[in-house]
Write an enzyme that holds these catalytic residues in place. Structure first.
Site, PDB file in Angstrom:
ATOM      1  N   ASP B 165       0.847  -1.191   0.000  1.00  0.00           N
ATOM      2  CA  ASP B 165       0.000   0.000   0.000  1.00  0.00           C
ATOM      3  C   ASP B 165       0.881   1.239   0.000  1.00  0.00           C
ATOM      4  OD1 ASP B 165      -2.273   1.810   0.827  1.00  0.00           O
ATOM      5  OD2 ASP B 165      -3.251  -0.125   1.038  1.00  0.00           O
ATOM      6  N   HIS B 196      -3.654   6.289   3.252  1.00  0.00           N
ATOM      7  CA  HIS B 196      -4.293   5.031   2.866  1.00  0.00           C
ATOM      8  C   HIS B 196      -3.650   3.833   3.563  1.00  0.00           C
ATOM      9  CE1 HIS B 196      -5.779   1.827   0.171  1.00  0.00           C
ATOM     10  NE2 HIS B 196      -6.808   2.641  -0.018  1.00  0.00           N
ATOM     11  N   SER B 346     -11.130  -0.687  -0.295  1.00  0.00           N
ATOM     12  CA  SER B 346      -9.818  -0.906   0.324  1.00  0.00           C
ATOM     13  C   SER B 346      -9.982  -1.366   1.761  1.00  0.00           C
ATOM     14  CB  SER B 346      -9.016   0.397   0.323  1.00  0.00           C
ATOM     15  OG  SER B 346      -8.541   0.698  -0.950  1.00  0.00           O
TER      16      SER B 346
END
Lengths: 208, 420
Positions: B165, B196, B346
């Site tokens: 990620d 994120h 996600s």
């Protein structure tokens, strides 16, 4: 085709100094076929025998290596080592090896190790672990079983050698700083010396 | 003789240090729409007499691959940007930038036909699958998956989960001590905390019972934060990744023998990544990928056979191949030692990665297909009620762990449901 040119502070072959604890220059050339066959040649300056003489050692080798879908690699090969002066030290060897992840193990068998006319088996385990970018910790342990006799005409039984060190790897250069140890310096070939059985080895290699 | 050797050492070391000062050829921030990936066969590691000196096994042949790459670059008007060994595939991968104006497709085809090339492809772009929406202060998994009860049985203890990620803020109060390995495959920076990756890491494995923030689904799991994506200003997607950075991270995850890989990214089908995922799956790694819907189709890598494809529950059509998990208004750690709410597939994938870590602790040898069957909603649940059936943590643990994590009534019930 790949190769290397190296300068080593002490040419330790399986723990035994073949350079009388002096520096040595080495060259290696290897051909790898896409199907897994490989062949190569290695040459090194050496100082061996009594009295010590400056010679060249040549090793030619060939074999087959294959990586399985699980990521393990196995290999089988043949090795022949000879010397320009002390020709009686020449010997052939068969090898079997396996590698998984960062650890490799090999078994070598020679019917005439260093021309002694005796059987020998050398087992070795090598490992490398990357510590940082460009820095790996490397380790090696080996054990030689032989029915030859040492310089005192005693049975040799088992001789162990080991090495721990750091390998600094760059695009075209490797530098290795390691500590090499040997359990018995009376094998009869090479001149490691009892007081210098264990010691540092520094090598610089240019890879091409 | 010793003085000569010392001189050689000094010269060589100096040369090496000089090479280190050169730019590392990182792809971060560069455009890669004109880049190709060229894979060259790497010989299996084998016996070499010079291994005792410095040319250690497989590394010894790498210079030869580089030489071949330089020849190809010259022949096809390319510039080598970067290179990386991918032993899982038996190749060395080189990133090359086109200099000419030839069609990229034709160039890739010509390279692929070159006998010295194992395979070639264009560089693809991927993006993370999160988005920010109005939030409300709830942690859905706590209620839907009954984390309090579930954690009495398993916390994912020592299960290794790779988070491929953006960067993770490892010193966030909810993540301190939770990330065992950090690697940056984008640029040379040592530690990068980005939104994120931090959010995904928090959902999977934030510290529990520490009086702050949230409890991760698997607070005992060992997290590997592998930075393969980076934020891009002015891009709706928020953060992007490339084939090359993702491939490097996957190779590293394989080297580290992780048990679970979380891929909360989406993009076009990619041959190199497919091959690495196949290796991972063949080694028993469970790959969890977030779903992005594009014209009714599931994005890659969620579409890849063998991965667990996960979508957030709302706004999507149910699909037999897709698992649904909490993914809307999820409280989670964010950079700057803060917490916030996030939404997107996600984070649904992150929930499932955490749950799979719990299952792996209870049943260490469990395989992907068994996990898929345990997580998949039962047929009866899909028919009744009209809602989209979610993954039921209690039922999955009962099925695979052989334990009654919640009440047995729940374990024998159908999956949790949310309104359509």
């Amino acid at each position: 085709m790949s190769g290397s040119l190296s300068a080593v502070s002490n040419y330790r072959y399986r723990g035994v100094s073949l350079s009388h604890n002096d520096p040595a220059a080495q060259a290696t050339l290897v051909y790898d076929h896409p199907q897994g066959f490989y062949a190569g040649a290695f040459a090194s300056t050496v100082r061996i025998g009594y009295p010590a003489s400056n010679e060249l050692q040549g090793i030619v080798f060939a074999g087959y290596a294959r990586t399985t879908s699980e990521g393990a690699t196995w290999e089988a090969g043949i090795v022949y080592s000879g010397f320009t002066g002390t020709t009686s030290y020449a010997y052939p060897e068969l090898l079997l090896g396996a590698r998984y992840d960062k650890v490799s193990a090999r078994l070598h068998y020679s019917p005439n190790y260093y021309g002694r006319g005796s059987n020998s088996v050398y087992a070795e385990i090598d490992a490398a672990h990357r510590l940082f970018d460009h820095v790996q910790a490397v380790a090696h342990v080996g054990a030689l079983w032989t029915d030859a006799r040492n310089i005192y005409d005693e049975p040799i039984d088992v001789v162990y050698d080991g090495r721990v060190g750091l390998l600094f790897d760059f695009d075209r250069f490797n530098i290795q700083v390691s500590w090499v140890g040997l359990s018995d310096a009376s094998l009869g070939y090479g001149l490691t010396g009892v007081r210098s059985r264990n010691g540092p080895v520094v090598s610089v290699s240019w890879l091409f | 003789m010793r003085a000569t050797l010392l001189l050689v050492l000094c010269l060589a070391f100096g040369a090496c240090m000089a090479s280190e000062r050169r730019p590392d050829g990182s792809v971060a921030g560069e455009t890669f729409d004109r880049q190709v990936l060229v894979m060259l066969r790497a010989a299996p590691p084998h016996f070499r007499p010079d291994a005792y000196a410095g040319a250690y096994d497989a590394a010894a042949g790498r210079a030869a691959q580089r030489r071949i790459a330089e020849k190809l670059a010259s022949q096809y008007e390319l510039t080598i940007v970067n290179g990386w060994p991918m032993p899982a595939l038996g190749v060395d991968c080189f990133v090359m930038q086109t200099r000419g104006s030839a069609s990229l497709e034709q160039l890739v085809a010509r390279l692929a036909a070159d006998p010295s090339v194992e395979s070639a492809q264009s560089m693809n772009e991927f993006h993370v699958l999160g988005h920010n929406d109005p939030l409300y202060p709830l942690q859905p998994s706590a209620k839907l998956w009954r984390l309090d009860d579930v954690h009495k049985l398993a916390t994912g203890n020592r299960v290794r989960v790779a988070i491929v990620d953006t960067g993770v803020e490892t010193d966030h109060p909810d993540l301190i001590g939770r990330v065992s390995v950090t690697r940056n495959f984008v640029d040379g920076r040592a530690s990068v905390g980005e939104a994120h990756g931090t959010a995904v890491a928090g959902i999977i494995g934030a510290r529990a019972d520490d009086g702050a923030g949230i409890a991760g689904v698997a607070p005992g799991a060992s997290l590997l934060a592998l930075r393969a994506c980076w934020p891009l200003e002015g891009r709706a997607a928020g953060a992007v990744c490339s084939t090359f950075t993702l491939a490097k991270a996957l190779q590293f995850a394989l080297d580290e023998r992780v048990e679970i890989i979380n891929l909360s990214v989406g993009g076009p089908r990619d041959r190199l990544l497919e091959r690495l995922l196949d290796v991972a799956l063949s080694r028993g790694v469970i790959v969890v990928a977030a779903v992005e819907w594009s014209a009714g189709q599931v994005s890659f890598p969620a579409s890849h056979r063998g991965t667990l494809a996960v979508a957030e529950v709302e706004g999507q059509d149910a699909s037999a191949a897709v698992l649904f998990a909490p993914g809307r208004d999820i409280p989670t750690p964010l950079p700057g030692r803060q917490w916030g709410f996030v939404s997107g597939s996600s984070y649904a994938a992150a929930h499932v990665s955490g749950l799979v870590a719990l299952l792996r602790e209870l049943a260490p040898n469990v395989q992907t297909q068994q996990v898929r069957e345990a997580l998949a909603p039962r047929a009866a649940a899909s028919v009744a009620g009209g809602g989209r059936p979610m993954v039921d943590a209690c039922a999955a643990i009962a099925a695979l762990g052989g334990a009654c994590a919640c009440s047995c009534a729940v374990a024998s019930d159908t999956g949790s449901r949310v309104p359509p």
